[in-house]
Write a protein that holds these residues in place. Structure first.
Motif, PDB file in Angstrom:
ATOM      1  N   GLN A  12       0.811  -1.217   0.000  1.00 52.67           N
ATOM      2  CA  GLN A  12       0.000   0.000   0.000  1.00 52.67           C
ATOM      3  C   GLN A  12       0.845   1.267   0.000  1.00 52.67           C
ATOM      4  O   GLN A  12       0.360   2.339  -0.309  1.00 52.67           O
ATOM      5  N   ASN A  61       0.486   2.072  -9.811  1.00 56.48           N
ATOM      6  CA  ASN A  61      -0.093   1.164  -8.819  1.00 56.48           C
ATOM      7  C   ASN A  61      -0.403  -0.199  -9.422  1.00 56.48           C
ATOM      8  O   ASN A  61      -0.156  -1.230  -8.799  1.00 56.48           O
ATOM      9  N   ASP A  65       1.395  -3.654  -8.344  1.00 54.34           N
ATOM     10  CA  ASP A  65       0.576  -4.778  -7.909  1.00 54.34           C
ATOM     11  C   ASP A  65       0.978  -6.055  -8.653  1.00 54.34           C
ATOM     12  O   ASP A  65       1.110  -7.123  -8.073  1.00 54.34           O
TER      13      ASP A  65
END
Length: 184
Positions: free
Chosen positions: A145, A175, A179
């Motif tokens: 995160q 992001n 991921d």
């Protein structure tokens, strides 16, 4: 007590050998947390535990562990001053900071001080093992995160800017890519 551990370390299996340099040091007064960490690390390395700052510093000087898992929620270890002192005591030990109060600002500060990892406390055994595997391989580890925010901040520091230059669509793409990388 250190001598007892040294004798036991010769018999333990570790990543890359059984030398003291492959040892993992746990720094937390929480018996529950250390037990979780021990279970997560069972069979991969000699482990030593300290519950206070004085003995952590002594172990860093004498045992020279490869990795230190640091409970940053503890009052003895949870200050930037303590983190700086711990890292300076043995700069070759790779420090991984775990905390319940994860913030990008603290992650960046910890990395600037020399921490090699920063992330949330987790009950997941594989989470801790993965952090250790990444850091022992010479890479920096941060909780998923935080990845985009920390990378953005590091890019800005590198460019000499204090504000974000990433557009929302670029941040989204970053992001998604992070991921994908973290699933490997």
């Amino acid at each position: 007590m250190l001598q007892q551990f040294r004798n036991g370390a010769r018999e333990a299996h570790s990543f890359g050998g059984t030398s003291r340099r492959r040892m993992i040091l746990l720094a937390s007064p929480s018996k529950i947390l250390c037990q979780r960490w021990r279970e997560a690390l069972a069979g991969i390395s000699p482990i030593h535990q300290n519950t206070d700052k004085r003995t952590v510093l002594q172990s860093l000087r004498e045992l020279k562990p490869k990795i230190l898992l640091l409970d940053f929620d503890n009052t003895q270890f949870g200050t930037l001053r303590s983190l700086r002192e711990i890292i300076q005591t043995n700069p070759s030990t790779r420090v991984i900071v775990f905390t319940k109060k994860v913030t990008p600002k603290d992650a960046i500060t910890a990395m600037k001080l020399g921490a090699k990892g920063y992330g949330p406390m987790s009950r997941n055994r594989n989470f801790v093992r993965r952090a250790i595997h990444i850091v022992s391989g010479g890479e920096i580890w941060i909780g998923r995160q935080l990845a985009a925010v920390v990378i953005e901040e590091l890019v800005n520091l590198h460019r000499g800017r204090g504000r974000s230059d990433l557009k929302p669509q670029d941040r989204c793409a970053l992001n998604k890519r992070l991921d994908q990388l973290s699933r490997r």
